[in-house]
Write a protein that holds these residues in place. Structure first.
Motif, mmCIF file in Angstrom:
data_model
loop_
_atom_site.group_PDB
_atom_site.id
_atom_site.type_symbol
_atom_site.label_atom_id
_atom_site.label_comp_id
_atom_site.label_asym_id
_atom_site.label_seq_id
_atom_site.Cartn_x
_atom_site.Cartn_y
_atom_site.Cartn_z
ATOM 1 N N SER A 213 -3.247 -6.845 -0.504
ATOM 2 C CA SER A 213 -4.380 -6.788 -1.432
ATOM 3 C C SER A 213 -4.268 -7.819 -2.548
ATOM 4 C CB SER A 213 -4.501 -5.384 -2.027
ATOM 5 O OG SER A 213 -3.316 -5.032 -2.729
ATOM 6 N N THR A 214 -3.060 -8.299 -2.815
ATOM 7 C CA THR A 214 -2.871 -9.309 -3.857
ATOM 8 C C THR A 214 -3.357 -10.692 -3.429
ATOM 9 O OG1 THR A 214 -0.607 -9.578 -3.040
ATOM 10 C CG2 THR A 214 -0.927 -8.141 -4.950
ATOM 11 N N VAL A 232 -7.820 0.426 4.198
ATOM 12 C CA VAL A 232 -6.798 -0.001 3.237
ATOM 13 C C VAL A 232 -5.667 1.018 3.288
ATOM 14 C CG1 VAL A 232 -6.237 -0.434 0.826
ATOM 15 C CG2 VAL A 232 -8.466 -1.142 1.731
ATOM 16 N N ARG A 233 -4.467 0.539 3.552
ATOM 17 C CA ARG A 233 -3.300 1.422 3.543
ATOM 18 C C ARG A 233 -2.570 1.235 2.216
ATOM 19 N NH1 ARG A 233 -0.194 1.444 9.296
ATOM 20 N NH2 ARG A 233 -0.019 -0.815 8.989
ATOM 21 N N GLU A 234 -2.563 2.274 1.451
ATOM 22 C CA GLU A 234 -1.993 2.182 0.112
ATOM 23 C C GLU A 234 -0.472 2.041 0.161
ATOM 24 O OE1 GLU A 234 -3.260 5.481 -2.199
ATOM 25 O OE2 GLU A 234 -5.378 4.905 -2.187
ATOM 26 N N ASP A 235 0.033 1.177 -0.718
ATOM 27 C CA ASP A 235 1.480 1.005 -0.910
ATOM 28 C C ASP A 235 2.210 0.693 0.399
ATOM 29 O OD1 ASP A 235 0.964 1.638 -3.535
ATOM 30 O OD2 ASP A 235 1.597 3.727 -3.350
ATOM 31 N N HIS A 236 1.563 -0.069 1.271
ATOM 32 C CA HIS A 236 2.164 -0.335 2.585
ATOM 33 C C HIS A 236 3.267 -1.385 2.510
ATOM 34 C CE1 HIS A 236 2.375 -0.292 6.916
ATOM 35 N NE2 HIS A 236 2.230 -1.604 6.962
ATOM 36 N N LYS A 238 6.154 -3.594 0.152
ATOM 37 C CA LYS A 238 6.970 -3.538 -1.056
ATOM 38 C C LYS A 238 7.486 -4.938 -1.332
ATOM 39 C CE LYS A 238 10.693 -0.919 -3.285
ATOM 40 N NZ LYS A 238 11.757 0.112 -3.086
ATOM 41 N N TYR A 243 4.845 -1.989 -5.068
ATOM 42 C CA TYR A 243 4.125 -1.540 -3.881
ATOM 43 C C TYR A 243 2.733 -2.171 -3.855
ATOM 44 C CZ TYR A 243 7.831 1.870 -3.253
ATOM 45 O OH TYR A 243 9.052 2.466 -3.063
ATOM 46 N N ASP A 245 -0.977 -2.700 -1.528
ATOM 47 C CA ASP A 245 -1.824 -2.172 -0.456
ATOM 48 C C ASP A 245 -1.984 -3.200 0.665
ATOM 49 O OD1 ASP A 245 -2.145 0.018 -2.077
ATOM 50 O OD2 ASP A 245 -4.184 -0.501 -2.712
ATOM 51 N N GLU A 246 -2.178 -2.697 1.870
ATOM 52 C CA GLU A 246 -2.504 -3.541 3.022
ATOM 53 C C GLU A 246 -4.003 -3.436 3.287
ATOM 54 O OE1 GLU A 246 -1.341 -3.950 7.767
ATOM 55 O OE2 GLU A 246 -1.353 -1.988 6.796
ATOM 56 N N VAL A 247 -4.675 -4.584 3.345
ATOM 57 C CA VAL A 247 -6.105 -4.634 3.647
ATOM 58 C C VAL A 247 -6.260 -5.038 5.112
ATOM 59 C CG1 VAL A 247 -8.327 -5.665 3.073
ATOM 60 C CG2 VAL A 247 -6.632 -5.263 1.267
#
Length: 253
Positions: A213-214, A232-236, A238, A243, A245-247
């Motif tokens: 997400s960054t 979107v998978r949160e905190d996927h 590190k 942490y 997210d994965e988009v």
């Protein structure tokens, strides 16, 4: 041979020869024979004829090709069409990649990963470094690359991974990237278009990828070109103890 074609090779020795070449990318014909059949007396005409016959059948059936330098490689039916254009006084060529591009592709991926986070691209570079093989076509996967070059140097890539698992064989996973100094002149769009064109021609119904997400620049790039965010998978991820997210994005070619 098209990368999505099933592999149906008759004969154990031919399967061994194809598997060896596929796993090594490009190999000297004589070295392949020595490695595959070390028990055969070197220089024995009968064994040499048998090996050459099996290679000839694999070439006839479209599985292998042999260069003038006696180098064997898997035969992949790719368009030799090159797209050439100029932008901002830069002459760019976009074309299918070959084994000789491996070092340039890995270098480009590593540089892009340093500039912006791309977990999947980093994984691709690690796999290439480990295997030392660019294009793959076996019972587990197919792997295809396109490159953008400037003065013969790789400045961008598009990579497609097609699993052979029947339930997923209609999909392909994409990574694409361009060196920072060559962005904004159409190279990324050209690579993406070429990859999606290949996916469509080879029967892939869905192309997908994952982006941290960054990496807002990449997300905006794909959304502007019709890609949608599926989930979107949160905190996927590190990254540096943070942490992320994965988009998950996708498009139908």
């Amino acid at each position: 041979m098209v990368l999505t074609d099933p592999i149906t090779i008759d004969g154990d020795e031919r399967e061994r020869i194809y598997g060896y070449v596929e796993a090594h990318g490009a190999v000297d014909t004589r070295q392949a024979r020595r490695d595959l059949f070390p028990q055969d007396p070197h220089g024995d005409p009968q064994h040499e004829r048998a090996f050459r016959h099996n290679v000839a059948i694999l070439k006839r059936d479209g599985y292998l090709e042999e260069g003038e330098d006696d180098t064997l490689r898997i035969a992949i039916d790719l368009s030799d069409e090159r797209e050439e254009f100029s932008a901002d006084d830069v002459d760019v060529t976009i074309r299918p990649a070959s084994q000789e591009d491996l070092t340039g592709i890995v270098g480009a991926i590593r540089r892009v990963v340093e500039e912006m986070t791309s977990i999947e691209a980093e994984s691709v570079a690690d796999a290439l470094d480990h295997e030392d093989v660019l294009l793959r076509h076996n019972d587990v996967e197919s792997r295809m690359f396109f490159v953008a070059t400037v003065d013969g140097d790789v400045v961008g890539w598009a990579h497609l991974h097609v699993p052979k698992l029947e339930k997923l064989s209609h999909t392909a996973e994409l990574t694409v990237g361009v060196l920072e100094e060559y962005r904004g002149i159409g190279i990324g769009s050209g690579l993406l278009d070429r990859a999606l064109e290949w996916a469509l021609e080879n029967g892939q119904e869905k192309v997908y990828q994952s982006v941290p997400s960054t990496n807002e620049e990449a997300i905006a790039f794909f959304e502007d070109r019709g890609w949608t965010i599926e989930a979107v998978r949160e905190d996927h991820y590190k990254l540096d103890e943070e942490y992320i997210d994965e988009v998950m994005m996708a498009i139908s070619p």
